[in-house]
Design a protein around this motif. Structure first.
Motif, mmCIF file in Angstrom:
data_model
loop_
_atom_site.group_PDB
_atom_site.id
_atom_site.type_symbol
_atom_site.label_atom_id
_atom_site.label_comp_id
_atom_site.label_asym_id
_atom_site.label_seq_id
_atom_site.Cartn_x
_atom_site.Cartn_y
_atom_site.Cartn_z
ATOM 1 N N LEU A 175 0.823 -1.203 0.000
ATOM 2 C CA LEU A 175 0.000 0.000 0.000
ATOM 3 C C LEU A 175 0.862 1.260 0.000
ATOM 4 N N GLN A 176 0.621 2.100 -0.979
ATOM 5 C CA GLN A 176 1.342 3.375 -1.058
ATOM 6 C C GLN A 176 0.454 4.479 -0.476
ATOM 7 N N VAL A 177 0.119 4.326 0.797
ATOM 8 C CA VAL A 177 -0.730 5.310 1.466
ATOM 9 C C VAL A 177 -0.073 5.722 2.779
ATOM 10 N N GLU A 178 -0.403 6.915 3.217
ATOM 11 C CA GLU A 178 0.105 7.422 4.488
ATOM 12 C C GLU A 178 -1.090 7.602 5.416
ATOM 13 N N PRO A 179 -1.295 6.667 6.350
ATOM 14 C CA PRO A 179 -2.430 6.808 7.263
ATOM 15 C C PRO A 179 -2.282 8.067 8.113
ATOM 16 N N GLU A 180 -3.396 8.612 8.530
ATOM 17 C CA GLU A 180 -3.390 9.774 9.404
ATOM 18 C C GLU A 180 -3.579 9.333 10.848
ATOM 19 N N VAL A 181 -2.730 9.807 11.729
ATOM 20 C CA VAL A 181 -2.848 9.475 13.144
ATOM 21 C C VAL A 181 -3.992 10.291 13.753
ATOM 22 N N LEU A 182 -4.992 9.588 14.254
ATOM 23 C CA LEU A 182 -6.108 10.220 14.958
ATOM 24 C C LEU A 182 -6.123 9.624 16.363
ATOM 25 N N TYR A 183 -5.537 10.354 17.312
ATOM 26 C CA TYR A 183 -5.492 9.855 18.677
ATOM 27 C C TYR A 183 -6.912 9.725 19.231
ATOM 28 N N PRO A 184 -7.204 8.620 19.870
ATOM 29 C CA PRO A 184 -8.506 8.503 20.541
ATOM 30 C C PRO A 184 -8.624 9.540 21.654
ATOM 31 N N SER A 185 -9.845 9.819 22.037
ATOM 32 C CA SER A 185 -10.088 10.662 23.192
ATOM 33 C C SER A 185 -11.152 9.984 24.039
ATOM 34 N N ILE A 186 -11.726 10.706 24.946
ATOM 35 C CA ILE A 186 -12.823 10.169 25.751
ATOM 36 C C ILE A 186 -13.944 11.197 25.777
ATOM 37 N N ASN A 187 -15.139 10.713 26.024
ATOM 38 C CA ASN A 187 -16.296 11.602 26.106
ATOM 39 C C ASN A 187 -16.267 12.312 27.461
ATOM 40 N N THR A 188 -15.533 13.407 27.514
ATOM 41 C CA THR A 188 -15.335 14.109 28.790
ATOM 42 C C THR A 188 -16.647 14.659 29.348
ATOM 43 N N GLU A 189 -17.597 14.925 28.473
ATOM 44 C CA GLU A 189 -18.894 15.414 28.926
ATOM 45 C C GLU A 189 -19.552 14.396 29.850
ATOM 46 N N PHE A 190 -19.440 13.117 29.450
ATOM 47 C CA PHE A 190 -20.012 12.052 30.282
ATOM 48 C C PHE A 190 -19.293 11.975 31.624
ATOM 49 N N PHE A 191 -17.961 12.076 31.601
ATOM 50 C CA PHE A 191 -17.190 12.053 32.848
ATOM 51 C C PHE A 191 -17.615 13.197 33.756
ATOM 52 N N ASP A 192 -17.823 14.369 33.160
ATOM 53 C CA ASP A 192 -18.133 15.556 33.959
ATOM 54 C C ASP A 192 -19.524 15.507 34.581
ATOM 55 N N ARG A 193 -20.474 14.924 33.868
ATOM 56 C CA ARG A 193 -21.850 14.939 34.379
ATOM 57 C C ARG A 193 -22.213 13.711 35.214
#
Length: 407
Positions: A175-193
């Motif tokens: 494959l001659q492709v360059e994947p893009e790094v997309l770091y996961p995150s978390i649903n901080t709204e859920f944590f906050d509420r």
């Protein structure tokens, strides 16, 4: 309104599932019409957003077996996802974009009717397969080839870390492709509420008020090396006074699916190991804690222990960092990108003694626990925030759509 369908093989409780649920939430907040199509969804073993109707879920192909006599899991996963892809291209409300992950074999089917296909590679599937002899190797040859070719047919490819990006390029050399790094995150709204429950209510057990709580959160799978956390607890006795050690407890929480033989077996093995190490009275096991329970124990714990080696990224350290907890993780894979050793926690060798040494350092220097926890939350906000995750994902979609229109 642009319609986006997330195609995922099994909407259970795990890092991959958490990421796609968060991606769906991010895009929904961005004004997109989102939904899930999956081949399995157990309301008793899933994230709340797919259970309470926040994101609509359609289950198709659940009647197709997952294996035959414990064999051919990958083959049947491909068949189930291809079936789900056929459903998507034939359904009445066909999406403009399909975001799929884990299994790429469905992508050629999707390309027949879907304008834009995004694929998230958590890790090459062929590297997750355990070698079991010449027959298994021959069986994997066409599947590995299919994985590489079909992955390259996506219009956009994401990976979850720079570590996985390098593994991707080393594995899929055609494959001659360059994947893009997309770091996961978390649903901080859920944590906050979320209303934090008492530890006694979550554990159904009362611990002393001055307890030091070590926490491990991982699926009950052998590759997660959960036994290291228990070895660390046993070794910790050599580094603390009797009075200090008396206050320490370990919570072992993780995804548990009774359909998965390994989950059942490993859970029982860990209970046996705790008994052999003479720490049964200091270890509390939680199977598939609810989202609220998980947020609660993260808030109540003192230190997070993260034992998987070469983890592709690892969402749990982010959750701990957001709740101001220091993280002690194995010095490999994704945690090398999320945890800054000596600043937000420690990266250590994969041994009970290595973990125990750093746990003892923090227990003996409680001010460092607060300092590392605060630094972890700052790092989360700067690099892994849900806002940054959402913005990058939405920008990628806009760029993809505009570039395709120009072709």
């Amino acid at each position: 309104m642009t319609r986006i369908t997330f195609l995922h093989p099994d909407l259970g409780i795990g890092g991959a599932e958490r990421l796609v649920v968060d991606a769906a939430l991010a895009l929904k907040k961005g004004g997109y019409d989102v939904n899930f199509v999956t081949t399995h969804h157990d309301p008793e073993h899933c994230f709340s957003e797919t259970k309470d109707g926040t994101i609509p879920v359609t289950v198709v192909g659940s009647w197709i077996p997952r294996h035959i006599l414990g064999r051919f899991f990958a083959l049947f996963a491909y068949i189930r996802m291809i079936y789900a892809a056929i459903y998507i291209i034939l359904c009445e409300h066909q999406p403009e974009i399909v975001f799929c992950d884990l299994v790429s074999a469905c992508i050629p089917i999707l390309r027949l009717r879907i304008q834009y296909i995004m694929y998230y590679c958590h890790y090459p599937d062929q590297l997750l397969s355990q070698p079991e002899g010449i027959i298994k190797q021959l069986y994997r040859v066409p599947l590995n080839y299919l994985e590489e070719i079909t992955t390259g047919m996506a219009h956009k490819i994401f990976v979850n870390s720079s570590y996985t990006c390098e593994v991707f390029k080393d594995t899929f050399k055609r494959l001659q492709v360059e994947p893009e790094v997309l770091y996961p995150s978390i649903n901080t709204e859920f944590f906050d509420r979320t209303r934090i429950l008492s530890l006694e209510r979550v554990l159904d057990k009362k611990l002393p008020a001055d307890s030091v709580i070590l926490l491990s959160i991982n699926r009950y799978e052998r590759k997660k090396n959960l036994g290291i956390a228990m070895q660390a607890l046993a070794e910790l006795k050599n580094y603390l006074s009797d009075e200090e050690y008396k206050k320490v407890y370990l919570i072992m929480a993780g995804g548990y699916d009774k359909r998965v033989e390994e989950n059942v077996e490993y859970y029982l093995e860990l209970i046996g190991s705790a008994d052999e190490l003479h720490i049964s009275d200091k270890v509390i096991f939680l199977r598939s804690p609810s989202d609220i329970d998980k947020v609660s124990i993260l808030n109540h714990c003192t230190i997070l222990i993260y034992t998987p080696p070469n983890e592709h990224f690892g969402i749990v350290p982010l959750e701990a960092m957001y709740t101001n907890k220091p993280v002690i993780a194995h010095n490999s894979g994704g945690p090398k990108e999320s945890v800054v050793s000596g600043v937000t926690g420690y990266l250590v060798d994969l041994s009970g003694d290595a973990f125990a040494t750093k746990i003892a350092d923090l227990i003996k220097n409680p001010s460092d626990i607060q300092k590392f926890g605060n630094a972890g939350k700052d790092r989360f906000r700067q690099t892994f925030s849900f806002t940054a995750f959402s913005a990058q994902l939405q920008e990628a979609i806009e760029v993809l759509i505009s570039s395709k229109k120009e072709e």
